[in-house]
Motif scaffolding. Structure first.
Motif, short mmCIF file in Angstrom:
data_model
loop_
_atom_site.label_atom_id
_atom_site.label_comp_id
_atom_site.label_asym_id
_atom_site.label_seq_id
_atom_site.Cartn_x
_atom_site.Cartn_y
_atom_site.Cartn_z
N UNK A 86 0.87 -1.33 -0.13
CA UNK A 86 -0.02 -0.18 -0.07
C UNK A 86 0.90 1.18 0.11
N UNK A 87 0.63 2.26 -0.67
CA UNK A 87 1.20 3.66 -0.64
C UNK A 87 1.71 3.99 0.74
N UNK A 88 0.72 3.83 1.90
CA UNK A 88 0.94 4.29 3.09
C UNK A 88 1.85 3.35 3.70
N UNK A 89 2.42 2.35 2.97
CA UNK A 89 3.41 1.61 3.67
C UNK A 89 4.83 1.83 2.99
N UNK A 90 4.84 2.96 2.22
CA UNK A 90 6.10 3.45 1.67
C UNK A 90 6.39 4.67 1.92
N UNK A 91 7.52 5.64 1.68
CA UNK A 91 7.95 6.87 1.93
C UNK A 91 7.39 7.69 0.90
N UNK A 92 6.73 7.08 -0.27
CA UNK A 92 6.20 8.14 -1.07
C UNK A 92 5.14 8.86 -0.71
N UNK A 93 4.84 10.10 -1.31
CA UNK A 93 3.64 10.79 -0.81
C UNK A 93 2.41 10.59 -1.64
#
Length: 104
Positions: A86-93
């Motif tokens: 999930x995006x929330x599990x990465x440093x990406x905005x």
């Protein structure tokens, strides 16, 4: 691209083979190349913006950008699994939906 009012009905994919690219809700994809902390270029290059045009998807769904949320998944390609992050599990905005100019 999910209608905010129907978010609880959305079945989140857990692996890339579960993404239905023929769905009316599929807005598109883009790619980022990176190898992580061991890649000096990855750590020093300027940030990049990725753009996915979801205009056709919004028109198909007959929804405004204000009526939807985006579900973004990351496929890790440095291993052999097809598991999605999930995006929330990465440093990406978080993504930002922009346009059309005169939409209220």
């Amino acid at each position: 691209v999910i209608n905010k009012d129907k978010e609880n009905e959305f079945k989140e994919p857990t692996k890339s083979s579960e993404i239905d690219v023929t769905s009316d809700n599929y807005g598109g994809g883009d790619a980022i190349f990176g190898r992580g902390m061991e890649c000096s270029n990855c750590m020093t290059r300027p940030p990049v913006n990725l753009i996915v045009n979801i205009s056709q998807t919004l028109m198909k769904l007959q929804l405004s950008r204000y009526d939807v949320i985006l579900k973004v998944y990351i496929e890790e390609t440095t291993d052999d699994t097809d598991a999605l992050l999930k995006l929330s599990d990465t440093p990406l905005p978080q993504p930002i939906i922009t346009g059309p100019f005169f939409e209220s």
